[in-house]
Motif scaffolding. Structure first.
Motif, PDB file in Angstrom:
ATOM      1  N   ALA A 311       0.827  -1.208   0.000  1.00 25.70           N
ATOM      2  CA  ALA A 311       0.000   0.000   0.000  1.00 25.70           C
ATOM      3  C   ALA A 311       0.860   1.257   0.000  1.00 25.70           C
ATOM      4  N   ILE A 312       1.970   1.204   0.719  1.00 24.11           N
ATOM      5  CA  ILE A 312       2.893   2.345   0.709  1.00 24.11           C
ATOM      6  C   ILE A 312       3.395   2.586  -0.723  1.00 24.11           C
ATOM      7  N   GLY A 313       3.899   1.525  -1.344  1.00 25.45           N
ATOM      8  CA  GLY A 313       4.403   1.646  -2.703  1.00 25.45           C
ATOM      9  C   GLY A 313       3.322   1.989  -3.703  1.00 25.45           C
ATOM     10  N   GLY A 314       2.146   1.390  -3.529  1.00 21.00           N
ATOM     11  CA  GLY A 314       1.046   1.640  -4.449  1.00 21.00           C
ATOM     12  C   GLY A 314       0.585   3.082  -4.424  1.00 21.00           C
ATOM     13  N   ALA A 315       0.522   3.671  -3.224  1.00 18.85           N
ATOM     14  CA  ALA A 315       0.102   5.068  -3.109  1.00 18.85           C
ATOM     15  C   ALA A 315       1.097   5.991  -3.808  1.00 18.85           C
ATOM     16  N   ILE A 316       2.388   5.705  -3.625  1.00 23.00           N
ATOM     17  CA  ILE A 316       3.415   6.526  -4.272  1.00 23.00           C
ATOM     18  C   ILE A 316       3.367   6.331  -5.794  1.00 23.00           C
ATOM     19  N   ILE A 347      -8.697  -3.618   1.488  1.00 21.20           N
ATOM     20  CA  ILE A 347      -8.763  -2.350   2.228  1.00 21.20           C
ATOM     21  C   ILE A 347      -7.472  -1.562   2.052  1.00 21.20           C
ATOM     22  N   ALA A 348      -6.334  -2.239   2.193  1.00 22.75           N
ATOM     23  CA  ALA A 348      -5.047  -1.549   2.047  1.00 22.75           C
ATOM     24  C   ALA A 348      -4.915  -0.947   0.647  1.00 22.75           C
ATOM     25  N   SER A 349      -5.321  -1.702  -0.364  1.00 21.68           N
ATOM     26  CA  SER A 349      -5.209  -1.228  -1.743  1.00 21.68           C
ATOM     27  C   SER A 349      -6.186  -0.080  -2.011  1.00 21.68           C
ATOM     28  N   LYS A 350      -7.387  -0.163  -1.458  1.00 16.91           N
ATOM     29  CA  LYS A 350      -8.359   0.923  -1.628  1.00 16.91           C
ATOM     30  C   LYS A 350      -7.852   2.218  -0.982  1.00 16.91           C
ATOM     31  N   ILE A 351      -7.221   2.088   0.182  1.00 14.33           N
ATOM     32  CA  ILE A 351      -6.650   3.260   0.841  1.00 14.33           C
ATOM     33  C   ILE A 351      -5.578   3.886  -0.041  1.00 14.33           C
ATOM     34  N   ALA A 352      -4.691   3.041  -0.574  1.00 21.79           N
ATOM     35  CA  ALA A 352      -3.613   3.537  -1.435  1.00 21.79           C
ATOM     36  C   ALA A 352      -4.168   4.244  -2.670  1.00 21.79           C
ATOM     37  N   ALA A 353      -5.162   3.624  -3.308  1.00 17.73           N
ATOM     38  CA  ALA A 353      -5.742   4.196  -4.518  1.00 17.73           C
ATOM     39  C   ALA A 353      -6.413   5.536  -4.229  1.00 17.73           C
ATOM     40  N   HIS A 354      -7.169   5.590  -3.137  1.00 22.79           N
ATOM     41  CA  HIS A 354      -7.879   6.829  -2.802  1.00 22.79           C
ATOM     42  C   HIS A 354      -6.900   7.938  -2.421  1.00 22.79           C
ATOM     43  N   ALA A 355      -5.881   7.589  -1.643  1.00 19.73           N
ATOM     44  CA  ALA A 355      -4.876   8.581  -1.256  1.00 19.73           C
ATOM     45  C   ALA A 355      -4.191   9.152  -2.501  1.00 19.73           C
ATOM     46  N   ALA A 356      -3.910   8.291  -3.467  1.00 14.69           N
ATOM     47  CA  ALA A 356      -3.268   8.738  -4.705  1.00 14.69           C
ATOM     48  C   ALA A 356      -4.197   9.640  -5.512  1.00 14.69           C
ATOM     49  N   ASP A 357      -5.480   9.303  -5.549  1.00 17.62           N
ATOM     50  CA  ASP A 357      -6.436  10.133  -6.300  1.00 17.62           C
ATOM     51  C   ASP A 357      -6.517  11.543  -5.720  1.00 17.62           C
ATOM     52  N   ILE A 358      -6.421  11.644  -4.402  1.00 17.18           N
ATOM     53  CA  ILE A 358      -6.400  12.967  -3.776  1.00 17.18           C
ATOM     54  C   ILE A 358      -5.150  13.723  -4.224  1.00 17.18           C
ATOM     55  N   ALA A 359      -4.007  13.015  -4.182  1.00 13.43           N
ATOM     56  CA  ALA A 359      -2.742  13.649  -4.570  1.00 13.43           C
ATOM     57  C   ALA A 359      -2.747  14.066  -6.037  1.00 13.43           C
ATOM     58  N   LYS A 360      -3.382  13.254  -6.900  1.00 11.53           N
ATOM     59  CA  LYS A 360      -3.417  13.568  -8.334  1.00 11.53           C
ATOM     60  C   LYS A 360      -4.451  14.629  -8.682  1.00 11.53           C
ATOM     61  N   GLY A 361      -5.287  14.989  -7.713  1.00 13.96           N
ATOM     62  CA  GLY A 361      -6.306  16.004  -7.975  1.00 13.96           C
ATOM     63  C   GLY A 361      -7.455  15.502  -8.821  1.00 13.96           C
ATOM     64  N   ILE A 362      -7.762  14.202  -8.706  1.00 10.02           N
ATOM     65  CA  ILE A 362      -8.919  13.661  -9.434  1.00 10.02           C
ATOM     66  C   ILE A 362     -10.181  14.390  -8.963  1.00 10.02           C
ATOM     67  N   PRO A 363     -10.971  14.929  -9.876  1.00 12.77           N
ATOM     68  CA  PRO A 363     -12.162  15.689  -9.475  1.00 12.77           C
ATOM     69  C   PRO A 363     -13.076  14.882  -8.551  1.00 12.77           C
ATOM     70  N   GLY A 364     -13.437  15.476  -7.420  1.00 11.68           N
ATOM     71  CA  GLY A 364     -14.352  14.846  -6.476  1.00 11.68           C
ATOM     72  C   GLY A 364     -13.704  13.889  -5.506  1.00 11.68           C
ATOM     73  N   ALA A 365     -12.395  13.613  -5.659  1.00 15.39           N
ATOM     74  CA  ALA A 365     -11.742  12.624  -4.792  1.00 15.39           C
ATOM     75  C   ALA A 365     -11.794  13.025  -3.327  1.00 15.39           C
ATOM     76  N   ARG A 366     -11.661  14.313  -3.040  1.00 14.00           N
ATOM     77  CA  ARG A 366     -11.645  14.782  -1.655  1.00 14.00           C
ATOM     78  C   ARG A 366     -13.035  14.884  -1.022  1.00 14.00           C
ATOM     79  N   ASP A 367     -14.074  14.788  -1.827  1.00 13.41           N
ATOM     80  CA  ASP A 367     -15.416  15.089  -1.315  1.00 13.41           C
ATOM     81  C   ASP A 367     -15.788  14.242  -0.103  1.00 13.41           C
ATOM     82  N   ILE A 368     -15.543  12.936  -0.183  1.00 13.46           N
ATOM     83  CA  ILE A 368     -15.949  12.070   0.917  1.00 13.46           C
ATOM     84  C   ILE A 368     -15.090  12.312   2.153  1.00 13.46           C
ATOM     85  N   ASP A 369     -13.822  12.694   1.961  1.00 11.84           N
ATOM     86  CA  ASP A 369     -12.974  13.043   3.103  1.00 11.84           C
ATOM     87  C   ASP A 369     -13.513  14.286   3.808  1.00 11.84           C
ATOM     88  N   ASN A 370     -13.945  15.264   3.027  1.00 13.78           N
ATOM     89  CA  ASN A 370     -14.503  16.475   3.616  1.00 13.78           C
ATOM     90  C   ASN A 370     -15.803  16.171   4.372  1.00 13.78           C
TER      91      ASN A 370
END
Length: 436
Positions: A311-316, A347-370
């Protein structure tokens, strides 16, 4: 219908029903999506025979997707248990499932999987060749391997890992490298063994055009396998890995010329400081094709916890351009994963993917975090549970040690920072001793 594949339709400026579904899911302009597909930067793996599919897009500007590996082995032949893993994968929103069964007649399981799964289905025909053909490795001919590819395609498989890049040139580079872990790809090692024993070229490379003709017929996306991916951080970014990547870049263009969609697979094991450069290198050498990574695992000393190293590597990796993450479970390197392992890996992979989407600025990625943060501020537990990736676990943790004060948790009790700040901003007193 004057097109066979999604890529062909995109090149002809035709909007398919699958494109419409993906554009709505991703909130992307459908014409932009079509353009990205026409040049190969986005794929929609959608076999014409997979009628239960809910299409997903993989590639530039889209959400990072995850894949779950499952399937039986010679030591664990329990198809019911594998279907439980399928159900769990769908429950937690995995976009793809790869059937890596490598024992016996797997076609019945695969057919049932394709019939019931809205997720994309992938396979590695090389794994199934010995069981399907009932021949030992040395007895299998080049044309036999193509029969297995055709059988999987006809059943409705959406994408296939084909290790076409490990040709004789790449093998020579590998042999000179003197790796610690040699070849760790199962399919790659089988092809290497077949090539060495027969003296022949890799059949998937030698007959690549015929492979592409089969994939085109059913609109199967080719996932160009990295047979020489590093199996240890010592072996990453070496001559073997890069020489194969160069071959994969050429194979990508050849597939696009035949209107076959392409994914390119990547490492493997890799130290953190090499990951970003590898993502740039892959995109450059493979002309922007979507990148599908296994991990990468950032250290080699965590058996039992490799879902975390992955997950660490996947997020990066994903934050630097990878588009598709293959999950890794705690059982990696140790055994066939059980149901609990699969859940932890997802779960670990979903966390990595979502964290990366936030970093990449995918539209709407931050909405659920907010939304989660706002619910935390208001200390609305039910709403918090509804936003959690694993709402059941979150609820179980909270309820296992219930707080005396409902507007807090058992960690801080009445000293909850949210509670304190909310009271002051509402003009209320903060008191801790009045109830004694």
């Amino acid at each position: 219908m004057n097109y066979k594949t999604q890529m062909e339709a995109a090149k002809k400026e035709i909007i398919t029903k699958e494109m419409k579904v993906v554009a709505e899911k991703e909130s992307i302009d459908i014409e932009k999506l079509r353009e990205l597909m026409a040049c190969g930067k986005v794929v929609i793996p959608a076999n014409i025979n997979h009628t239960s599919l809910s299409p997903e897009g993989i590639g530039e500007g889209l959400r990072t997707k995850i894949n779950v590996n499952l399937g039986v082995s010679g030591d664990c032949i329990d198809y019911e248990n594998e279907f439980d893993k399928v159900k769990l994968s769908l429950e937690f929103g995995a976009e793809a499932i790869m059937d890596l069964s490598n024992f016996g007649k797997t076609n019945t399981f695969r057919k049932q999987l394709i019939d019931m799964s809205p997720a994309m289905i992938g396979t590695v025909p090389m794994y199934d060749a010995i069981g399907y053909l009932e021949k030992d490795l040395l007895e299998i001919t080049a044309k036999d391997f193509l029969k297995v590819v055709e059988a999987h395609a006809a059943q409705g498989v959406d994408f296939m890992t084909i290790h076409a890049g490990i040709n004789k040139r790449a093998v020579e580079a590998f042999k000179k490298t003197k790796r610690i872990t040699n070849i760790v790809s199962r399919g790659g090692s089988l092809l290497f063994a077949w090539m060495e024993m027969t003296g022949n070229e890799n059949p998937f490379y030698e007959y690549y055009d015929e492979v592409l003709d089969i994939l085109y017929k059913y609109d199967v996306t080719i996932s160009l396998g990295d047979a020489l991916r590093p199996g240890s951080i010592n072996d990453s970014t070496d001559a073997g890995q890069i020489s194969e990547l160069v071959e994969l870049g050429a194979l990508t263009k050849r597939a696009w010329e035949k209107n076959v969609q392409v994914l390119v697979e990547g490492p493997g094991h890799m130290a953190i400081n090499e990951i970003a450069a590898n993502m740039v290198l892959q995109k450059r050498l493979c002309h922007g094709a979507p990148f599908y990574v296994l991990g990468p695992l950032v250290t080699d000393i965590a058996p039992g916890y490799d879902h975390i190293t992955s997950a660490i590597g996947g997020a990066i990796a994903a934050s630097n351009g990878a588009d598709f993450l293959c999950y890794v479970t705690p059982a990696e390197h140790l055994r066939l994963p059980n149901l609990s392992d699969v859940k932890e890996g997802i779960i670990a992979s979903k966390i990595a993917a979502h964290a990366a989407d936030i970093a990449k600025g995918i539209p709407g990625a931050r909405d659920i975090d907010n939304k989660m943060s706002d619910a935390r501020r208001r200390i609305d537990w039910e709403e918090m549970f509804s936003y959690a990736i694993d709402s059941k676990k979150a609820r179980e943790y909270f309820e296992s040690t219930p707080p005396a004060e409902k507007h807090s948790c058992s960690m801080c009790g009445k000293m909850c920072a949210m509670r304190t700040t909310n009271k002051i901003l509402n003009g209320e007193k903060v008191e801790f001793c009045s109830d004694k």
